[in-house]
Scaffold this active site. Structure first.
Site, PDB file in Angstrom:
ATOM      1  N   CYS A 159      11.476   7.725   0.277  1.00  0.00           N
ATOM      2  CA  CYS A 159      10.070   7.869  -0.097  1.00  0.00           C
ATOM      3  C   CYS A 159       9.141   7.529   1.061  1.00  0.00           C
ATOM      4  O   CYS A 159       7.993   7.974   1.097  1.00  0.00           O
ATOM      5  CB  CYS A 159       9.739   6.994  -1.309  1.00  0.00           C
ATOM      6  SG  CYS A 159      10.014   5.221  -1.051  1.00  0.00           S
ATOM      7  N   HIS A 164      15.380   1.767  17.411  1.00  0.00           N
ATOM      8  CA  HIS A 164      14.770   2.209  16.158  1.00  0.00           C
ATOM      9  C   HIS A 164      15.786   2.212  15.023  1.00  0.00           C
ATOM     10  O   HIS A 164      15.496   1.725  13.922  1.00  0.00           O
ATOM     11  CB  HIS A 164      14.173   3.604  16.337  1.00  0.00           C
ATOM     12  CG  HIS A 164      13.525   4.140  15.095  1.00  0.00           C
ATOM     13  ND1 HIS A 164      12.278   3.727  14.668  1.00  0.00           N
ATOM     14  CD2 HIS A 164      13.970   5.042  14.179  1.00  0.00           C
ATOM     15  CE1 HIS A 164      11.967   4.351  13.546  1.00  0.00           C
ATOM     16  NE2 HIS A 164      12.975   5.152  13.226  1.00  0.00           N
TER      17      HIS A 164
END
Length: 417
Positions: free
Chosen positions: A50, A95
């Site tokens: 999401c 990351h």
């Protein structure tokens, strides 16, 4: 091997853009196959939640990955440039580690993203698009995340999306215990919401799902009941709180459906939370009086509660990520040597087999065994030394000096007196 990450998240793109680039579970396998067919792309893994869509690739050029994504979603690449980030090499590794540790999440330190990464890794593995580079990256990312969980308290006092849903509901109603609650979907997020809502002992808890069996399995664990999605238009007016999180590509609850529901409820308020990306509830529903609709982005303020107390732990986690970056780079450097090491071993084994076969023939012909062994040792040494000696003799000047130094180091030769 070149690691490239192309993606967007809640920091760089609004919900409307995130849902445009989101991947549903049903399309992931096919999308991965298409991605590795793109020019210069050798491995691929897609993470779609999401709050983020990210493409992890072993690719020669990030432009090919960006072009593929834009083409898949029928957009021009420059339409997406302002929302996408592109990371390569060590920054891409950092990351991936930060995402696995929950350091890049809307809820700092949340653990759900680690499970989502593991699901994405499994899908890529099943699709055959996970190779040496991405497998090595994510096995190490999972290990870093495990260490961060065990050695820091970054997850302490965090407010999950599910807990935030309950807190927001209590701003509309005096108590969730007085409400009838409808959960749309039966996935992990809905189960988390069910846990928090059930603890408030609502008047009713109903799970709506496409298949009654799966909905009933979830509902039974929390003393609720199940219904089919197709029955929503007739029954949605019964509920004070509606929480939705499905993998549907199209909205499930429309403005017309809620207009009719509000009329039947005689304008008693409805609290709705849409945790899905793409959205399950049409955005226009928020315009209706007596409907309080919140999306994942609207929950940001609530989930940031307790953030200050976790900042020092986050700093420790960041330090652990930085420390582990070196380990990955060492592994990567070692992988780059593998072809050369393999070829060198193959070369040595070819010399060994050829000379051994020659020696066996000499022994079979009745030659003196001691002499055969001496010849065997001499021939193997000569053939293995032939290439480096030829290179030394052919080199001149500075190149010869460098070769001499390299050979002496490789063979651990003592410096001449």
């Amino acid at each position: 091997m070149k690691l490239i990450v192309l993606g967007l998240n809640h920091h760089t793109a609004p919900l409307a853009v995130r849902e445009l680039l989101a991947f549903g579970p049903a399309e992931l396998g096919g999308a991965l196959q298409q991605l590795v067919d793109a020019p210069g792309v050798h491995e691929a893994m897609i993470v779609s939640t999401c709050n983020r869509t990210e493409l992890y690739c072993n690719a020669e050029d990030g432009d090919a990955v960006a072009h593929w994504l834009a083409q898949l979603r029928h957009r021009q690449p420059d339409e997406l440039d302002g929302y996408l980030y592109r990371l390569e090499g060590e920054e891409a590794v950092r990351h991936a580690y930060r995402v696995a540790c929950g350091l890049d999440s809307m809820v700092l330190g949340e653990t759900q993203i680690l499970g989502q990464l593991k699901d994405a890794e499994r899908v890529a593995r099943d699709a055959g698009t996970l190779g040496t580079l991405l497998n090595g990256l994510f096995q190490r990312a999972f290990a870093v995340a495990k260490d961060v969980r065990s050695q820091t308290r970054i997850g302490a006092a965090s407010v999950s999306m599910a807990a935030a849903t309950v807190r927001l509901a209590e701003r509309i109603f005096p108590s969730v215990a007085e409400c009838r609650v409808l959960l749309i979907g039966a996935g992990e997020m809905i189960e988390l919401c069910a846990t928090h809502i059930h603890a408030q002992q609502p008047q009713a808890l109903v799970v709506a799902n496409r298949t009654l069996e799966r909905g009933a399995a979830l509902a039974s664990r929390y003393g609720g009941e199940a219904m089919l999605l197709k029955d929503l238009p007739e029954r949605i007016a019964e509920f004070d709180v509606v929480v939705s999180s499905t993998a549907s590509a199209l909205p499930i609850v429309g403005k017309g459906m809620m207009e009719r529901a509000i009329k039947r409820r005689k304008h008693r308020p409805v609290f709705m939370v849409d945790l899905a990306v793409p959205r399950d509830v049409e955005a226009e529903v928020a315009q209706l009086d007596d409907v309080y609709l919140f999306t994942v982005d609207d929950l940001a303020e609530v989930v940031r509660e307790g953030l200050e107390s976790r900042q020092s732990e986050a700093a420790l986690a960041e330090a652990m990520v930085t420390e582990r970056l070196g380990e990955f780079q060492q592994w990567l450097a070692g992988r780059a040597l593998v072809p050369t090491i393999r070829e060198l071993r193959d070369h040595a084994e070819r010399i060994q087999r050829k000379e051994l076969e020659r020696a066996k023939k000499q022994l079979a012909a009745g030659a003196d065994a001691e002499q055969v062994l001496e010849d065997l040792a001499r021939q193997i040494s000569n053939k293995f030394l032939h290439a480096p000696l030829a290179a030394l003799n052919a080199a001149q000047g500075e190149q010869q000096a460098e070769l001499v130094e390299t050979v002496r180091r490789l063979y651990r030769l003592h410096d001449p007196d």
